[in-house]
Design an enzyme around this catalytic site. Structure first.
Site: not given
Length: 399
Positions: A95, A378, A347
């Site tokens: 991510c 995160c 996302h």
């Protein structure tokens, strides 16, 4: 040793984010075309930058395969029309891919190896679901290095609810609803559109143009959220309403040293103050930004009270709430994600770090009373990433 050179975030743009899957607007669009489109838009917005002055191109993707593989930074640079003399490479930190593209190239600028760099990320989760074709080493489970479901991000979010009883489903749902409302209000006020690069679309229905994010649900209600399924466990607390959806999209930014920005007539939207990454148990990856933020604050000689604007990636509402509770920040604190976040906008894994920076840079322009801002997220497999920025528009008299 030479003194460190100041690094500036000069500009950033992104494609509108689309829903992943066959019904999403980018189903018929290649992943590399998304990042190339964003890069072309970035270069067009900064015509004073000679293309041969770009020293490196770092583009991240989490699932580096097919049209999302092949050393993306290099291939995208060529496809975007940069001279063949401009090198490039690919990055993977799940991510935090785009965030790491920024911090890695920024390190090159601070060291004096680069003057100007392009950093970004792309994720086509429709074409390349997270973990597709991955082959985790059997030792992870055989030696109990991680829990069997540590790669299931939804389960890691459920564990945060388990670990912190104060993080209730109602709080997570309310945070998710507010994210949708804030993004809709930001669109209404014209805050988001200036940094979007339209993307031409082709589907069975014909040709079209992507100009807005596809996941907006401004009519979200608490009643509607209460009735959603909990896919990760029976009677769980994580739902589609308090988690980010699977998303396709690309983001890209332009970074420069103070000297190069001045010489080339480039804007100085944010100054990089410090950054940090940290590791946590993969089973509770959502708490990752807590130690990475503490680390970044310590490096900068700041405290959490010095941060006047927060852009936190809403992978899951519970994950943001765990950070807010740790630092004693209210769920509805106006400094936090004022224009909504990933629950509403989406996302696309490796892209999201630069989206946070794009929004923070815009807020800095409007807020001369704010001196420091934080972008944090995160990261799958148990990590957190945090970058602290200084507002060059800061005016002590207005603070």
């Amino acid at each position: 040793m030479a003194e460190r050179t100041d690094v500036y975030f000069v500009d950033g743009v992104r494609t509108p984010f689309g829903r992943a899957g066959e019904k999403g607007m980018y189903w018929g669009t290649r992943a590399d075309d998304l990042i190339v489109k964003a890069m072309i838009g970035l270069l067009e917005r900064n015509p004073s930058l000679p293309k041969d002055r770009v020293d490196d191109v770092a583009i991240a993707a989490t699932t580096q395969q097919g049209d999302q593989g092949l050393t993306l930074g290099r291939t995208a640079a060529i496809l975007a029309g940069l001279p063949l003399s401009v090198p490039g490479y690919a990055i993977d930190r799940m991510c935090a891919g785009a965030m790491t593209s920024v911090t890695t190239t920024a390190g090159g600028i601070a060291f004096g190896a680069y003057d100007v760099a392009i950093a970004g990320g792309v994720e086509h989760m429709g074409r390349h679901p997270m973990g597709a074709d991955a082959d985790p080493n059997p030792r992870f489970l055989a030696e109990k290095l991680v829990s069997a479901d540590a790669l299931n991000m939804g389960m890691t979010a459920e564990r945060l609810h388990d670990r912190f009883p104060a993080l209730t489903k109602e709080r997570a749902d309310r945070f998710g609803m507010r994210s949708q409302q804030k993004l809709a209000a930001a669109y209404e006020a014209g805050k988001i559109q200036p940094d979007l690069v339209p993307v031409a679309l082709r589907s069975e229905a014909g040709y079209g143009m992507a100009t807005v994010d596809e996941g907006l649900r401004p009519d979200t209600t608490m009643e509607g959220l209460a009735g959603l399924k909990t896919p990760f466990r029976p009677h769980g607390r994580v739902t589609a309403g308090n988690a980010s959806p699977l998303t396709d999209g690309a983001t890209v930014s332009l970074l420069a040293s103070a000297e190069a920005a001045t010489e080339l007539g480039l804007t100085k939207k944010m100054r990089l103050v410090s950054f940090a990454f940290a590791g946590v148990a993969p089973e509770v990856m959502g708490i990752g930004p807590i130690p990475s933020t503490e680390k970044a604050l310590k490096k900068a000689g700041l405290t959490i009270d010095d941060i006047g604007a927060f852009e936190l990636n809403e992978a899951f509402a519970v994950q943001v709430l765990s950070l807010l509770d740790h630092f004693g920040i209210d769920d509805d604190d106006p400094r936090v994600n004022p224009w909504g976040g990933a629950i509403a906008v989406g996302h696309p894994l490796a892209s999201s770090g630069v989206r946070l920076m794009i929004q923070l840079a815009r807020q800095f322009e409007e807020r001369p009373d704010v001196r420091y801002g934080l972008t944090a997220m995160c990261v799958g497999l148990g990590q957190g990433g945090s970058v602290i920025w200084e507002n060059p528009h800061y005016n002590e008299k207005k603070a």
